[in-house]
Motif scaffolding. Structure first.
Motif, PDB file in Angstrom:
ATOM      1  N   ASN A  52       8.482   2.720  -9.579  1.00  0.00           N
ATOM      2  CA  ASN A  52       9.211   2.502  -8.328  1.00  0.00           C
ATOM      3  C   ASN A  52       9.468   1.028  -8.056  1.00  0.00           C
ATOM      4  N   PHE A  53       8.432   0.192  -8.206  1.00  0.00           N
ATOM      5  CA  PHE A  53       8.625  -1.231  -7.943  1.00  0.00           C
ATOM      6  C   PHE A  53       9.513  -1.876  -8.995  1.00  0.00           C
ATOM      7  N   GLY A  54       9.436  -1.399 -10.212  1.00  0.00           N
ATOM      8  CA  GLY A  54      10.298  -1.926 -11.264  1.00  0.00           C
ATOM      9  C   GLY A  54      11.760  -1.662 -10.970  1.00  0.00           C
ATOM     10  N   SER A  55      12.062  -0.463 -10.498  1.00  0.00           N
ATOM     11  CA  SER A  55      13.457  -0.125 -10.231  1.00  0.00           C
ATOM     12  C   SER A  55      13.958  -0.719  -8.926  1.00  0.00           C
ATOM     13  N   GLN A  56      13.120  -0.749  -7.890  1.00  0.00           N
ATOM     14  CA  GLN A  56      13.562  -1.232  -6.587  1.00  0.00           C
ATOM     15  C   GLN A  56      13.609  -2.753  -6.499  1.00  0.00           C
ATOM     16  N   HIS A  57      12.662  -3.431  -7.151  1.00  0.00           N
ATOM     17  CA  HIS A  57      12.538  -4.876  -7.004  1.00  0.00           C
ATOM     18  C   HIS A  57      12.829  -5.643  -8.292  1.00  0.00           C
ATOM     19  N   GLY A  58      13.117  -4.938  -9.366  1.00  0.00           N
ATOM     20  CA  GLY A  58      13.427  -5.596 -10.628  1.00  0.00           C
ATOM     21  C   GLY A  58      12.223  -6.306 -11.231  1.00  0.00           C
ATOM     22  N   LEU A  59      11.032  -5.729 -11.059  1.00  0.00           N
ATOM     23  CA  LEU A  59       9.805  -6.351 -11.556  1.00  0.00           C
ATOM     24  C   LEU A  59       9.361  -5.705 -12.859  1.00  0.00           C
ATOM     25  N   LYS A  60       8.690  -6.498 -13.677  1.00  0.00           N
ATOM     26  CA  LYS A  60       8.064  -5.969 -14.880  1.00  0.00           C
ATOM     27  C   LYS A  60       6.643  -5.543 -14.535  1.00  0.00           C
ATOM     28  N   ARG A  61       6.052  -4.693 -15.360  1.00  0.00           N
ATOM     29  CA  ARG A  61       4.703  -4.194 -15.100  1.00  0.00           C
ATOM     30  C   ARG A  61       3.682  -5.314 -15.014  1.00  0.00           C
ATOM     31  N   THR A  62       3.873  -6.363 -15.787  1.00  0.00           N
ATOM     32  CA  THR A  62       2.917  -7.473 -15.781  1.00  0.00           C
ATOM     33  C   THR A  62       2.966  -8.279 -14.492  1.00  0.00           C
TER      34      THR A  62
ATOM     35  N   GLU B  72       0.868  -1.170   0.000  1.00  0.00           N
ATOM     36  CA  GLU B  72       0.000   0.000   0.000  1.00  0.00           C
ATOM     37  C   GLU B  72       0.903   1.217   0.000  1.00  0.00           C
ATOM     38  N   LYS B  73       0.852   1.994  -1.064  1.00  0.00           N
ATOM     39  CA  LYS B  73       1.717   3.162  -1.227  1.00  0.00           C
ATOM     40  C   LYS B  73       0.872   4.411  -1.348  1.00  0.00           C
ATOM     41  N   THR B  74       1.247   5.457  -0.655  1.00  0.00           N
ATOM     42  CA  THR B  74       0.595   6.754  -0.792  1.00  0.00           C
ATOM     43  C   THR B  74       1.495   7.639  -1.637  1.00  0.00           C
TER      44      THR B  74
END
Length: 57
Positions: free
Chosen positions: A38-48, A20-22
């Motif tokens: 943010n999640f892509g850069s911090q956790h190495g995740l793709k949008r999908t 949960e991000k504000t």
């Protein structure tokens, strides 16, 4: 600018992790884009791999 709370899930090492991000953004779409970036850069995740459950103003 308004504050939006974005809720969702992403795959972590030991199952799915809820978040949960504000975020301060112009509208809901911009807030969601910030979460993806943010999640892509911090956790190495793709949008999908990121599941957005909802956005509250």
């Amino acid at each position: 600018m308004s504050e939006f709370t974005v809720r969702g899930r992403f795959p972590a090492r030991y199952g799915e992790q809820a978040f949960e991000k504000t975020i301060e953004a112009e509208n809901e779409d911009v807030a969601i884009e910030h979460v993806y970036a943010n999640f892509g850069s911090q956790h190495g995740l793709k949008r999908t791999q990121i599941d957005i459950d909802g956005v509250d103003a």
